[in-house]
Structures are given as C-alpha cells and as structure tokens.
Design a protein around this motif. Sequence first.
Motif, PDB file in Angstrom:
ATOM      1  N   GLY A 156       2.793   1.999  -0.794  1.00 25.23           N
ATOM      2  CA  GLY A 156       3.595   1.506   0.322  1.00 25.23           C
ATOM      3  C   GLY A 156       2.971   1.811   1.660  1.00 25.23           C
ATOM      4  O   GLY A 156       3.076   1.017   2.609  1.00 25.23           O
ATOM      5  N   ALA A 157       2.291   2.965   1.773  1.00 28.21           N
ATOM      6  CA  ALA A 157       1.641   3.343   3.029  1.00 28.21           C
ATOM      7  C   ALA A 157       0.562   2.349   3.410  1.00 28.21           C
ATOM      8  O   ALA A 157       0.379   2.026   4.593  1.00 28.21           O
ATOM      9  CB  ALA A 157       1.056   4.749   2.905  1.00 28.21           C
ATOM     10  N   VAL A 158      -0.156   1.858   2.405  1.00 24.40           N
ATOM     11  CA  VAL A 158      -1.221   0.889   2.663  1.00 24.40           C
ATOM     12  C   VAL A 158      -0.646  -0.411   3.211  1.00 24.40           C
ATOM     13  O   VAL A 158      -1.124  -0.964   4.210  1.00 24.40           O
ATOM     14  CB  VAL A 158      -2.029   0.619   1.379  1.00 24.40           C
ATOM     15  N   TRP A 159       0.415  -0.909   2.569  1.00 27.41           N
ATOM     16  CA  TRP A 159       0.988  -2.181   3.007  1.00 27.41           C
ATOM     17  C   TRP A 159       1.689  -2.053   4.351  1.00 27.41           C
ATOM     18  O   TRP A 159       1.723  -3.015   5.132  1.00 27.41           O
ATOM     19  CB  TRP A 159       1.942  -2.717   1.945  1.00 27.41           C
ATOM     20  N   ARG A 160       2.230  -0.874   4.656  1.00 32.83           N
ATOM     21  CA  ARG A 160       2.783  -0.660   6.004  1.00 32.83           C
ATOM     22  C   ARG A 160       1.680  -0.727   7.048  1.00 32.83           C
ATOM     23  O   ARG A 160       1.864  -1.304   8.129  1.00 32.83           O
ATOM     24  CB  ARG A 160       3.507   0.690   6.067  1.00 32.83           C
ATOM     25  N   ALA A 161       0.548  -0.130   6.729  1.00 31.09           N
ATOM     26  CA  ALA A 161      -0.587  -0.171   7.658  1.00 31.09           C
ATOM     27  C   ALA A 161      -1.064  -1.604   7.869  1.00 31.09           C
ATOM     28  O   ALA A 161      -1.365  -2.016   8.995  1.00 31.09           O
ATOM     29  CB  ALA A 161      -1.734   0.700   7.133  1.00 31.09           C
TER      30      ALA A 161
END
Length: 274
Positions: A156-161
């Motif tokens: 999820g952190a990647v897609w938020r970025a």
Amino acid sequence: MNLVRSELLKIRTTNTWWIFGLITLPLWALALLFNWLQAETLTSGNMGDVPADQADQLEAVRSAASLAANIYTNGQFFGLLIVMLLGIVVVTSEFFHQTVTTTFLTAPHRTAVMLAKLAAAGVLALFFWLGTTLLNLVFGPLILNAVDVGAHLDSGAVWRAVALNGLAYLLWSVLGVGIGVLIRSQIGATVTGILLYLGGTIGAAIAIGLLAQKFGDWINKLQLLVPSLASSLMVSGTEIPGNPPRWAGAAVLIGYAVVAGVIGVLTIRRRDIS
C-alpha cells in the motif's frame, strides 16, 4: 468542456508536447540508472561507519518500502520540471504567437479561459505521469528483484507514493501556468522557471544541510518551504526520522498551487492583452 477541448487541441496541434516527451525519455532513463545504482549501494550493506544520529534515517531509507517507492516514482525530479514548463507554454504560447486577443474575443470570459488552461495543463501533466509510471512498473520489478528487495507491487505504501506522485505532477502544472501568466515572455518565463526549480532545489538542499549541521536536525523541516523538496517528501515510501511527514509536503504543495492558480486568474482578468 468546450474550452478545455479547445486548449487540448491547441496543444495537440503543436510540436510542443511531443518535443517535451522526447526530452523526458532520456532524463527518465538517466534517473532510473541513478536510482538503480543508489538501490544497489543501499542494499549492499557497505555503507561504512554511519553516525549514530543518522542511523535511523539510513534504516528508513534502506527499507523495502522506501526503495520500492523510489523506483516506482522514478523520474519525478525531471518530470516535474517538464510539466511545469508545459504549463508555462500553455499560457505564453498565446502571447508568443499573438493569438491571445483572438482567444479572448472568441471566449470573452477570461476566468473560464484561464480555468480551461489550468485543466488542459493538468491533463497533459497526468499524461506524462501515467507514461513514466507505466515505464516504472515495467522496469521497476526487474531492478528491485536484481537487488533482492522484491517487486512489492502489493504494498500500500508503494501505491500511495505513486498516487501522490500523480498529484505532484498535477500541482506543478498549475505552478507552471501561474508563472506563465505572471511572465508573458515565453523565453523569460521558461528561463525563470528553470532557474527557480533547479537553483532553488540545489541551493535550498545545500543551505538546509549546512544549517542543520550547525543548529540541529529541526532545520530539516524547513525543506517543506521549497516546492520541489516538498514534492520529494510526498513519494517517500515511509516516514524518514527527522523529516516532515509526507502529508505535510502534499499540503504545502497544494497551498502553492492554489495561490498560483488564484493569482493567475486574477492577473489574466485585469491585464491589458492588446
């Protein structure tokens, strides 16, 4: 919508967008090579002695989420510069080709015209973001697997970025339109935008680093005041100790974009365009 379609047609029927696209590709590739080498260095473990006060920061930067987010948002630094310049051209091309009078005679409501230019610049910026993101999604997993980090496409952190990177592209196009309204000369606005972006980024990073060494790590929080540094905060995969949070970077950049957009609308409404 007709005005937005008209502005997009103006862009499509000129060489500007694909010239910038051709410039973007080698810059993206150069950034990818740099980020690949950086990822290899960070994952190698051969970092030498790290000061105790920087150990937590290094661990955060070396985390899988941070490395993956950096790769999947590759090309942001030059990409934001390109979309800012595109935003400038969307406005200044009217003055350069002396079509602005015809534009306002055809569509006398200047606020609507300005909003259409902002929307068109935003669409073009998202197009560039989508293009670089697709390239990152193709080459990113290869690089991350090569450095034994893993693709992390389920993070999820990647897609938020990635999403916040799209927001940064959109906001920088608004900043570009604002600069183009304030400085009608296409060459003058372009040179000013490049100097502010590159000079401001490099100069601010050096100044903040030197001041932080002298007065303490709290100085690092001042990077929020620099739009390009605020943008880089938005795409970090994790919170970096000593740095402002990602949401703060997004909030500040939104503030700059809103101010630029409002100033642009008010200026174009009052300025003599004859």
